[in-house]
Design a protein around this motif. Structure first.
Motif, PDB file in Angstrom:
ATOM      1  N   GLY A  94      22.595  47.757  43.748  1.00 45.05           N
ATOM      2  CA  GLY A  94      21.233  48.458  44.260  1.00 45.05           C
ATOM      3  C   GLY A  94      20.997  49.534  43.891  1.00 45.05           C
ATOM      4  O   GLY A  94      21.553  50.318  43.044  1.00 45.05           O
ATOM      5  N   ARG A  95      19.774  50.001  44.516  1.00 42.95           N
ATOM      6  CA  ARG A  95      19.536  51.363  44.115  1.00 42.95           C
ATOM      7  C   ARG A  95      19.091  52.184  45.594  1.00 42.95           C
ATOM      8  O   ARG A  95      18.884  51.657  46.621  1.00 42.95           O
ATOM      9  CB  ARG A  95      18.179  51.511  43.434  1.00 42.95           C
ATOM     10  N   SER A  96      19.457  53.474  45.507  1.00 47.00           N
ATOM     11  CA  SER A  96      19.347  54.182  46.868  1.00 47.00           C
ATOM     12  C   SER A  96      18.985  55.445  46.250  1.00 47.00           C
ATOM     13  O   SER A  96      19.601  56.454  45.843  1.00 47.00           O
ATOM     14  CB  SER A  96      20.745  54.451  47.758  1.00 47.00           C
ATOM     15  N   ASN A  97      17.664  56.088  46.587  1.00 49.83           N
ATOM     16  CA  ASN A  97      17.213  57.161  46.281  1.00 49.83           C
ATOM     17  C   ASN A  97      17.286  57.331  44.924  1.00 49.83           C
ATOM     18  O   ASN A  97      17.634  58.408  44.218  1.00 49.83           O
ATOM     19  CB  ASN A  97      17.750  58.351  47.051  1.00 49.83           C
ATOM     20  N   LYS A  98      17.052  56.608  43.871  1.00 49.29           N
ATOM     21  CA  LYS A  98      16.976  56.398  42.451  1.00 49.29           C
ATOM     22  C   LYS A  98      18.481  56.626  42.049  1.00 49.29           C
ATOM     23  O   LYS A  98      18.612  56.463  40.720  1.00 49.29           O
ATOM     24  CB  LYS A  98      16.219  57.626  42.046  1.00 49.29           C
ATOM     25  N   ALA A  99      19.428  56.215  42.714  1.00 46.40           N
ATOM     26  CA  ALA A  99      20.946  56.303  42.398  1.00 46.40           C
ATOM     27  C   ALA A  99      21.436  54.734  42.467  1.00 46.40           C
ATOM     28  O   ALA A  99      20.915  54.060  43.361  1.00 46.40           O
ATOM     29  CB  ALA A  99      21.694  57.426  43.345  1.00 46.40           C
ATOM     30  N   VAL A 100      21.926  54.319  41.518  1.00 45.89           N
ATOM     31  CA  VAL A 100      22.613  53.105  41.475  1.00 45.89           C
ATOM     32  C   VAL A 100      23.783  52.891  42.681  1.00 45.89           C
ATOM     33  O   VAL A 100      24.659  53.832  42.724  1.00 45.89           O
ATOM     34  CB  VAL A 100      23.238  52.675  40.124  1.00 45.89           C
ATOM     35  N   THR A 101      23.728  51.808  43.459  1.00 43.43           N
ATOM     36  CA  THR A 101      24.740  51.639  44.172  1.00 43.43           C
ATOM     37  C   THR A 101      25.453  50.229  44.042  1.00 43.43           C
ATOM     38  O   THR A 101      24.749  49.282  43.662  1.00 43.43           O
ATOM     39  CB  THR A 101      24.215  51.643  45.835  1.00 43.43           C
ATOM     40  N   GLU A 112      38.128  38.226  60.751  1.00 41.20           N
ATOM     41  CA  GLU A 112      37.255  39.169  60.319  1.00 41.20           C
ATOM     42  C   GLU A 112      36.165  38.467  59.713  1.00 41.20           C
ATOM     43  O   GLU A 112      36.345  37.813  58.737  1.00 41.20           O
ATOM     44  CB  GLU A 112      38.067  40.268  59.456  1.00 41.20           C
ATOM     45  N   PRO A 113      34.895  38.412  60.162  1.00 39.71           N
ATOM     46  CA  PRO A 113      33.855  37.782  59.532  1.00 39.71           C
ATOM     47  C   PRO A 113      33.362  38.404  58.438  1.00 39.71           C
ATOM     48  O   PRO A 113      33.906  39.799  58.215  1.00 39.71           O
ATOM     49  CB  PRO A 113      32.723  37.860  60.568  1.00 39.71           C
ATOM     50  N   PRO A 114      32.612  37.873  57.518  1.00 38.20           N
ATOM     51  CA  PRO A 114      32.494  38.573  56.055  1.00 38.20           C
ATOM     52  C   PRO A 114      31.722  39.998  56.292  1.00 38.20           C
ATOM     53  O   PRO A 114      30.739  39.978  57.231  1.00 38.20           O
ATOM     54  CB  PRO A 114      31.266  37.639  55.459  1.00 38.20           C
ATOM     55  N   PHE A 115      31.843  40.767  55.514  1.00 39.14           N
ATOM     56  CA  PHE A 115      31.435  42.198  55.851  1.00 39.14           C
ATOM     57  C   PHE A 115      31.041  42.750  54.245  1.00 39.14           C
ATOM     58  O   PHE A 115      31.830  42.423  53.351  1.00 39.14           O
ATOM     59  CB  PHE A 115      32.325  42.920  56.442  1.00 39.14           C
ATOM     60  N   ARG A 116      30.127  43.746  54.222  1.00 33.41           N
ATOM     61  CA  ARG A 116      29.521  44.187  53.122  1.00 33.41           C
ATOM     62  C   ARG A 116      29.969  45.726  53.026  1.00 33.41           C
ATOM     63  O   ARG A 116      29.884  46.631  53.979  1.00 33.41           O
ATOM     64  CB  ARG A 116      28.297  44.169  53.233  1.00 33.41           C
ATOM     65  N   VAL A 117      30.608  46.337  51.939  1.00 37.65           N
ATOM     66  CA  VAL A 117      30.989  47.627  51.739  1.00 37.65           C
ATOM     67  C   VAL A 117      30.425  48.383  50.522  1.00 37.65           C
ATOM     68  O   VAL A 117      30.252  47.609  49.589  1.00 37.65           O
ATOM     69  CB  VAL A 117      32.540  48.044  51.861  1.00 37.65           C
ATOM     70  N   ARG A 118      30.023  49.426  50.624  1.00 35.43           N
ATOM     71  CA  ARG A 118      29.582  50.478  49.430  1.00 35.43           C
ATOM     72  C   ARG A 118      30.530  51.113  48.699  1.00 35.43           C
ATOM     73  O   ARG A 118      31.259  51.966  49.339  1.00 35.43           O
ATOM     74  CB  ARG A 118      28.369  50.992  49.896  1.00 35.43           C
ATOM     75  N   MET A 119      30.791  50.800  47.560  1.00 40.45           N
ATOM     76  CA  MET A 119      31.873  51.544  46.597  1.00 40.45           C
ATOM     77  C   MET A 119      31.504  52.904  46.197  1.00 40.45           C
ATOM     78  O   MET A 119      30.380  52.815  45.736  1.00 40.45           O
ATOM     79  CB  MET A 119      32.461  50.508  45.677  1.00 40.45           C
ATOM     80  N   GLN A 120      32.256  53.600  46.081  1.00 35.43           N
ATOM     81  CA  GLN A 120      32.151  55.001  45.471  1.00 35.43           C
ATOM     82  C   GLN A 120      32.393  54.631  43.975  1.00 35.43           C
ATOM     83  O   GLN A 120      33.345  54.721  43.324  1.00 35.43           O
ATOM     84  CB  GLN A 120      33.160  56.016  46.006  1.00 35.43           C
ATOM     85  N   GLY A 121      31.280  54.854  43.270  1.00 33.27           N
ATOM     86  CA  GLY A 121      31.520  54.523  41.745  1.00 33.27           C
ATOM     87  C   GLY A 121      31.510  53.092  41.427  1.00 33.27           C
ATOM     88  O   GLY A 121      31.252  52.349  42.089  1.00 33.27           O
TER      89      GLY A 121
END
Length: 259
Positions: A94-101, A112-121
């Motif tokens: 995705g994109r956040s403040n013009k940065a790729v996420t 544990e139900p499905p969950f979403r995490v944002r990776m560093q790089g």
């Protein structure tokens, strides 16, 4: 008794005096006010970040001191480093403040139900993941801070300690730039008082370059070490060196102009 006659019995009022035009090149009052306001706002923002820093530093210290849950008593498991298996459901960009996420959705099974995490790089784990892959999730205080795939490990953006680093780096940068604006406001005010109109372009360029270099040194110091006093020492030494060199350079340029 005859009144003495006057060639101008009704003196004319003095014409309205217009203010003298400002000499070209003289700093304007608006410029002084603008530099003062911007500098004050930046220094105030830095003070707010520094006020919030102790909490972030405390969390980072607790994280570094935490032990694996397999090594602690049951009563301490809420504050230990947990590891548990999960399955990759999907990956997306995705994109956040013009940065790729980079995101990964994981399924921890029945517990544990499905969950979403944002990776560093994007590496070394995220770029290799595919739906159905088995990974190991690393968490602390219910925060997923890393994902392992085999021998590879990649942090998430929620890793404790990252917030304190960003706060310290941004705070030091704002403090350096804000101080330069305030000093610039004083410099402009003195030039208005002395009605000095010559502003060498080289002088402005040198100060701008010195500001970028000093703020870069301060921000880099915050990212290379977790020890606050060492960060402040490096930042202070770097700024002192940069501004000393800048003063010597400006003095040399001024002597060259007057020679």
């Amino acid at each position: 008794m005859n009144r003495s006659s006057s060639p101008h019995p009704h003196p004319h009022p003095h014409p309205h005096r217009h203010p003298q035009p400002q000499p070209p090149g003289l700093p304007s009052l608006k410029g002084v006010v603008f530099a003062s306001v911007v500098g004050s706002v930046l220094v105030l923002a830095a003070a707010v970040l520094f006020a919030l820093l102790p909490g972030s530093l405390s969390e980072a210290a607790d994280f570094r001191a935490a032990r694996p849950c397999s090594e602690v008593a049951a009563a301490e498991k809420g504050d230990c480093l947990a590891e548990w298996p999960a399955t990759v459901v999907s990956t997306e960009t995705g994109r956040s403040n013009k940065a790729v996420t980079n995101w990964v959705t994981l399924d921890g099974g029945a517990a544990e139900p499905p969950f979403r995490v944002r990776m560093q790089g994007d590496g070394p784990v995220w770029e290799k993941l595919a739906p159905g892959d088995r990974v190991t999730v690393l968490s602390w205080r219910d925060v997923v801070w890393a994902v392992e795939a085999g021998e590879l490990r990649q942090d998430t953006t929620a890793r404790p300690g990252r917030e304190s680093t960003v706060q310290l780096a941004v705070g030091l940068t704002l403090l350096v730039v804000g101080t330069v604006f305030l000093r610039g406001a004083g410099w402009l005010h003195r030039r208005r008082a002395t009605r000095a109109t010559d502003t060498p372009t080289a002088q402005v360029v040198v100060v701008m370059a010195a500001t970028l270099l000093a703020s870069g040194v301060a921000a880099t110091a915050a990212t290379v070490t977790d020890t606050v006093w060492l960060v402040l020492l490096i930042a202070a030494a770097g700024c002192a060196t940069v501004w000393t060199a800048t003063a010597l350079l400006l003095r040399g340029l001024a002597r060259r102009r007057t020679a």
